[in-house]
Design a protein around this motif. Structure first.
Motif, mmCIF file in Angstrom:
data_model
loop_
_atom_site.group_PDB
_atom_site.id
_atom_site.type_symbol
_atom_site.label_atom_id
_atom_site.label_comp_id
_atom_site.label_asym_id
_atom_site.label_seq_id
_atom_site.Cartn_x
_atom_site.Cartn_y
_atom_site.Cartn_z
ATOM 1 N N ALA A 1 39.791 32.345 34.329
ATOM 2 C CA ALA A 1 38.848 31.454 34.262
ATOM 3 C C ALA A 1 39.314 30.197 35.102
ATOM 4 C CB ALA A 1 38.803 30.788 32.722
ATOM 5 N N GLY A 2 39.646 30.748 36.633
ATOM 6 C CA GLY A 2 40.142 29.909 37.689
ATOM 7 C C GLY A 2 39.208 29.285 38.198
ATOM 8 N N GLY A 3 37.979 29.327 37.874
ATOM 9 C CA GLY A 3 36.666 28.719 38.844
ATOM 10 C C GLY A 3 36.492 29.480 40.318
ATOM 11 N N PRO B 1 34.820 39.883 43.650
ATOM 12 C CA PRO B 1 34.077 38.931 43.968
ATOM 13 C C PRO B 1 34.999 37.532 44.783
ATOM 14 C CG PRO B 1 34.741 38.702 41.785
ATOM 15 C CD PRO B 1 34.995 39.998 42.417
ATOM 16 N N PHE B 2 36.071 37.712 44.696
ATOM 17 C CA PHE B 2 37.004 36.612 45.512
ATOM 18 C C PHE B 2 37.796 37.174 46.535
ATOM 19 C CE2 PHE B 2 36.991 35.363 40.474
ATOM 20 C CZ PHE B 2 35.553 34.717 40.728
ATOM 21 N N ASN B 3 38.215 36.044 47.437
ATOM 22 C CA ASN B 3 39.121 36.396 48.391
ATOM 23 C C ASN B 3 40.765 36.426 48.207
ATOM 24 O OD1 ASN B 3 39.631 33.621 48.522
ATOM 25 N ND2 ASN B 3 38.355 33.187 50.368
ATOM 26 N N ASP B 4 41.121 36.004 47.051
ATOM 27 C CA ASP B 4 42.604 35.886 46.725
ATOM 28 C C ASP B 4 43.014 37.480 47.310
ATOM 29 O OD1 ASP B 4 42.430 33.437 44.784
ATOM 30 O OD2 ASP B 4 40.775 34.783 44.435
ATOM 31 N N PRO B 5 44.130 37.238 48.193
ATOM 32 C CA PRO B 5 44.586 38.448 48.814
ATOM 33 C C PRO B 5 45.404 39.392 47.802
ATOM 34 C CG PRO B 5 46.049 36.441 49.427
ATOM 35 C CD PRO B 5 44.781 36.004 48.882
ATOM 36 N N LYS B 6 46.014 38.861 46.455
ATOM 37 C CA LYS B 6 46.660 39.749 45.591
ATOM 38 C C LYS B 6 45.726 40.074 44.516
ATOM 39 C CE LYS B 6 50.798 39.282 47.588
ATOM 40 N NZ LYS B 6 51.416 40.738 48.157
ATOM 41 N N LEU B 7 44.427 39.781 44.452
ATOM 42 C CA LEU B 7 43.661 40.260 43.516
ATOM 43 C C LEU B 7 43.514 41.628 43.363
ATOM 44 C CD1 LEU B 7 41.377 39.463 41.200
ATOM 45 C CD2 LEU B 7 39.850 39.300 43.049
ATOM 46 N N GLU B 8 43.481 42.537 44.428
ATOM 47 C CA GLU B 8 43.332 43.849 44.269
ATOM 48 C C GLU B 8 44.489 44.580 43.292
ATOM 49 O OE1 GLU B 8 42.412 45.903 47.884
ATOM 50 O OE2 GLU B 8 40.700 44.516 48.273
ATOM 51 N N GLU C 1 50.682 25.701 44.295
ATOM 52 C CA GLU C 1 49.671 25.707 45.318
ATOM 53 C C GLU C 1 48.420 26.837 44.878
ATOM 54 O OE1 GLU C 1 50.648 27.648 48.912
ATOM 55 O OE2 GLU C 1 51.517 29.489 48.103
ATOM 56 N N ASP C 2 48.244 27.465 43.830
ATOM 57 C CA ASP C 2 47.538 28.353 43.416
ATOM 58 C C ASP C 2 47.121 27.695 41.941
ATOM 59 O OD1 ASP C 2 45.732 30.184 43.813
ATOM 60 O OD2 ASP C 2 47.033 31.959 43.581
ATOM 61 N N LEU C 3 47.794 26.736 41.433
ATOM 62 C CA LEU C 3 47.333 26.313 40.137
ATOM 63 C C LEU C 3 47.037 24.765 40.129
ATOM 64 C CD1 LEU C 3 50.288 27.673 37.783
ATOM 65 C CD2 LEU C 3 47.935 27.992 37.557
ATOM 66 N N ALA D 1 44.746 30.716 37.568
ATOM 67 C CA ALA D 1 45.086 30.585 38.942
ATOM 68 C C ALA D 1 43.675 30.280 39.645
ATOM 69 C CB ALA D 1 45.757 31.788 39.539
ATOM 70 N N VAL D 2 43.792 29.534 40.657
ATOM 71 C CA VAL D 2 42.640 28.966 41.312
ATOM 72 C C VAL D 2 41.866 30.133 42.044
ATOM 73 C CG1 VAL D 2 41.406 27.540 43.284
ATOM 74 C CG2 VAL D 2 42.979 26.672 41.679
ATOM 75 N N ASN D 3 40.724 30.441 41.700
ATOM 76 C CA ASN D 3 39.781 31.637 42.326
ATOM 77 C C ASN D 3 39.279 31.456 43.728
ATOM 78 O OD1 ASN D 3 40.557 33.300 39.978
ATOM 79 N ND2 ASN D 3 38.713 32.947 39.117
ATOM 80 N N ASN D 4 39.241 32.398 44.525
ATOM 81 C CA ASN D 4 38.570 32.286 45.696
ATOM 82 C C ASN D 4 38.868 31.314 46.620
ATOM 83 O OD1 ASN D 4 36.632 33.941 47.065
ATOM 84 N ND2 ASN D 4 34.759 32.336 46.541
ATOM 85 N N ASN D 5 40.283 30.911 46.712
ATOM 86 C CA ASN D 5 40.911 30.197 47.615
ATOM 87 C C ASN D 5 41.824 30.755 48.536
ATOM 88 O OD1 ASN D 5 42.939 30.888 45.998
ATOM 89 N ND2 ASN D 5 43.830 28.657 45.668
ATOM 90 N N GLY D 6 41.690 32.051 48.891
ATOM 91 C CA GLY D 6 42.340 32.393 50.010
ATOM 92 C C GLY D 6 43.993 32.726 49.836
#
Length: 311
Positions: free
Chosen positions: A140-142, A39-46, A92-94, A128-133
């Motif tokens: 629970a990063g929003g 559901p998110f675009n964070d590049p390392k999520l996969e 940057e991701d927190l 860590a902030v979700n869906n911020n690329g």
């Protein structure tokens, strides 16, 4: 049988024709399908199998993707204290999910948090902030793309290059400054000066923490945990101010591979063990019926947990 018909014919028209063909008992249209996606675009999520395990063992994960999709991605009214090494507050991701004002260094007794890989790694798994690329996702990063903040991280630093300490004070501080969840990914160290392991001392402390906080089994840490459990999310007059009336303390069961762990065995905490990506016990897990839940902890023999670290 697979029946083909002209694209100009609607599915319901084709169904009417099939319904009247002798010998046809049942039919169903072929619906266009698509692969399940993150559901998110964070590049390392996969690469974060702990959230959705598709490469090792199906189901050996947190089952959090449906929660993100249908329930919540996090809420800033929830403050999680990370009693650990210092969280890199500017990461940057927190940074968008860090509560700087209430973070405190209990080793140096000031507000100057010194960044630590372990504390930052724990914080990233939580928020860590979700869906911020950028980078990774947090439990629970929003959802940055939707303008939704995640839970707030409160860094309660008890480990640094200068030593460690202030564990009891950190847990009480967290309750008094709005935290309702308290994460403790640490345990007592029973390594002797010569590098051997003091198994007798470890067992003794484990037995001590299995007992309630009273009489000869009373301790300052147990008192701090009890305080957090009772008073987190409350003001000085006993009125609920946070999303919960009272808090929950989580402790790592330990990483030595033995059947004991302190202080995780204390009944006032949720003792958390670890599984690897194949769904089995992580090789390092301290185990026993005193462990309350097993979470995805990773295993260097297969795959570890990807999260944020300093810089």
């Amino acid at each position: 049988y697979r029946v083909h018909y002209s694209p100009s014919i609607r599915k319901d028209q084709a169904a009417d024709v099939l319904r009247n063909v002798q010998g046809v008992v049942a039919y169903e249209p072929v619906i266009r399908a698509k692969m399940a996606s993150y559901p998110f675009n964070d590049p390392k999520l996969e690469s974060q199998w702990q959230y959705w395990n598709q490469g090792w063992k199906d189901g050996a994960d947190m089952q959090v993707v449906p929660v993100w999709r249908y329930f919540t991605t996090g809420n800033p009214s929830v403050i999680v204290s990370v009693v650990d090494g210092g969280v890199q507050l500017s990461h940057e991701d927190l940074a968008d999910n860090v509560n700087v004002a209430s973070s405190y260094n209990f080793v140096k007794k000031n507000y100057a948090i010194t960044s630590n890989d372990h504390g930052t790694h724990v914080a990233g798994t939580i928020a860590a902030v979700n869906n911020n690329g950028i980078g990774v996702a947090g439990i629970a990063g929003g959802d940055a793309a939707e303008g939704i903040k995640g839970v707030q991280i409160m860094s309660c630093q008890v480990f640094s290059d200068d030593g460690s300490g202030g564990f009891e004070s950190a847990i009480k501080w967290a309750a008094d400054h709005g935290a309702v969840l308290c994460n403790n990914s640490w345990g007592y160290d029973f390594t002797n000066a010569d590098g051997s392991y003091d198994s007798e001392g470890a067992r003794e402390y484990h037995e001590f923490y299995l007992q309630p906080n009273e009489g000869e089994y009373a301790s300052a840490l147990k008192s701090a945990i009890d305080y957090f459990n009772e008073y987190a999310g409350m003001d000085a007059h006993g009125n609920q101010t946070g999303p919960m009336a009272g808090g929950v303390c989580f402790f790592s069961s330990g990483n030595e591979g033995y059947a004991w762990g302190a202080p995780a065995g204390y009944p006032g905490v949720v003792a958390v063990g670890a599984i690897g990506p194949n769904g089995g016990k992580a090789y390092y897990l301290n185990f026993g019926d005193w462990v309350d839940i097993a979470a995805t902890g990773g295993d260097y023999q297969s795959s570890q947990i990807l999260s944020t670290v300093t810089n």
